[in-house]
Write an enzyme that holds these catalytic residues in place. Structure first.
Site, mmCIF file in Angstrom:
data_model
loop_
_atom_site.group_PDB
_atom_site.id
_atom_site.type_symbol
_atom_site.label_atom_id
_atom_site.label_comp_id
_atom_site.label_asym_id
_atom_site.label_seq_id
_atom_site.Cartn_x
_atom_site.Cartn_y
_atom_site.Cartn_z
ATOM 1 C CE LYS A 181 1.763 -3.653 -3.600
ATOM 2 N NZ LYS A 181 0.692 -2.559 -2.944
ATOM 3 C CD GLN A 197 -0.083 0.403 -4.652
ATOM 4 O OE1 GLN A 197 0.643 -1.026 -4.843
ATOM 5 N NE2 GLN A 197 -0.354 0.715 -3.641
ATOM 6 C CG ASP A 215 -3.759 -5.802 -0.513
ATOM 7 O OD1 ASP A 215 -2.077 -5.757 0.044
ATOM 8 O OD2 ASP A 215 -4.105 -4.439 -0.945
#
Ligand code: NDP
Length: 284
Positions: free
Chosen positions: A53, A97, A120
């Site tokens: 990322k 995460q 997300d």
């Protein structure tokens, strides 16, 4: 033999257009989109994802900040960081995460992220918006699948779409996105009866199960499009999907490989979502 849907090519195309728009917006505003990634503990798979990322942010020209916290971090400490990032004007997207260490409440953390920074698209408010078809961000993996289908001009409207798996991050939103595009969608799960027969109805079959080679060739209709979301490891440590690729490629018209299929798309859509967040927050 099926045509291979190349996730690396499609993801590069998505990232290129994000990078181009990022440059244009920087010339106009002098600002760059910022993504904060929180990682708690030292799970090796999570570390790989976070590094990827970071690399993608560099590639498209975003500011990326990593917050690597020890596994012993408390819920209060994690919450305090999320709250701080919620009000940080340089940060447009926040990603925590997953999975988090067991003592931490993932749901509480997700719900604490400001919905406009939830790149997300896991926050209940963003999930609800997807349900009613009026969304700012789409969940990265299912949206990545849609990008692939569009890149290869695969028609969805009117097609029989079967999604195996009903998780909140893949199966359910995947089904919803196919439905928004006028697919006739069936969602399967561990209690589904006659799974093989249901799968064999599919013009577009999406596997998001988490079991290596779960979808065998005889579960696939001749000419179907097969999308393999699974990322699994075999006993000898090799990456493999949820579909038996060798069998499936003989029957399908299009197929995604693992690795090099859906995997690279997830990060590309994350970049796209962060750019969207930046534009919304700066009224661009
Ligand atoms: P989950 O474990 O959350 O969900 C798996 C789903 O599969 C569940 O709905 C489960 O049904 C269903 N299932 C399990 N066994 C069977 C069975 N025998 N028959 C039919 N359905 C079954 O997994 P995720 O959705 O999070 O992930 C799925 C896969 O995708 C994993 O391999 C994961 O690593 C990968 N993944 C890949 C990403 C990428 O970037 N490419 C991103 C996210 C995930 P039930 O609900 O009844 O238990």
């Amino acid at each position: 033999m099926a045509i291979i849907i190349d996730g690396k090519t499609v993801s590069a195309s998505v990232k290129n257009s994000v990078a181009e728009e990022c440059r244009t917006l920087f010339e106009k505003t002098g600002k760059k989109p910022g993504l904060a990634v929180i990682i708690v503990g030292d799970d090796p798979a999570s570390r790989v994802y976070v590094n990827n990322k970071k690399k993608a942010c560099e590639l498209v020209g975003f500011v990326s900040r990593e917050y690597a916290l020890p596994a012993s971090t408390s819920q209060e400490e994690l919450s305090a960081l999320v709250k701080e990032l919620n009000s940080d004007r340089e940060i447009n997207g926040i990603l925590c995460q997953l999975p988090l260490p067991k003592h931490l409440d993932e749901k509480a953390v997700i719900e604490l992220i400001a919905p406009e920074k939830d790149v997300d698209a896991f926050h209940a408010s963003n999930v609800g918006k997807i349900m009613i078809g009026d969304f700012d961000f789409l969940p990265c993996t299912p949206a990545g699948v849609m990008e692939m289908l569009d890149y290869y001009n695969i028609e969805i409207a009117g097609k029989e779409c079967v999604v195996v798996g009903r998780s909140n991050i893949v199966g359910k939103p995947m089904s919803m996105l196919l439905l928004h595009r006028n697919g006739t969608v069936t969602i399967c799960h561990s209690k589904t009866k006659n799974l093989k027969e249901v799968c064999r109805r599919a013009d577009i079959l999406v596997a998001a199960v988490g079991i290596p080679k779960f979808v065998s060739g005889d579960m696939i209709k001749e000419g179907a499009v097969v999308i393999d979301v699974g990322i699994n490891r075999t006993a000898d440590g090799k990456l493999c999907g949820d579909v038996d690729f060798a069998e499936a490629e003989k029957v399908a018209s299009y197929i995604t490989p693992v690795p090099g299929g859906v995997g690279p798309m997830t990060i590309a859509v994350l970049m796209k979502n962060t750019l969207t967040a930046f534009k919304l927050q700066n009224l661009l």
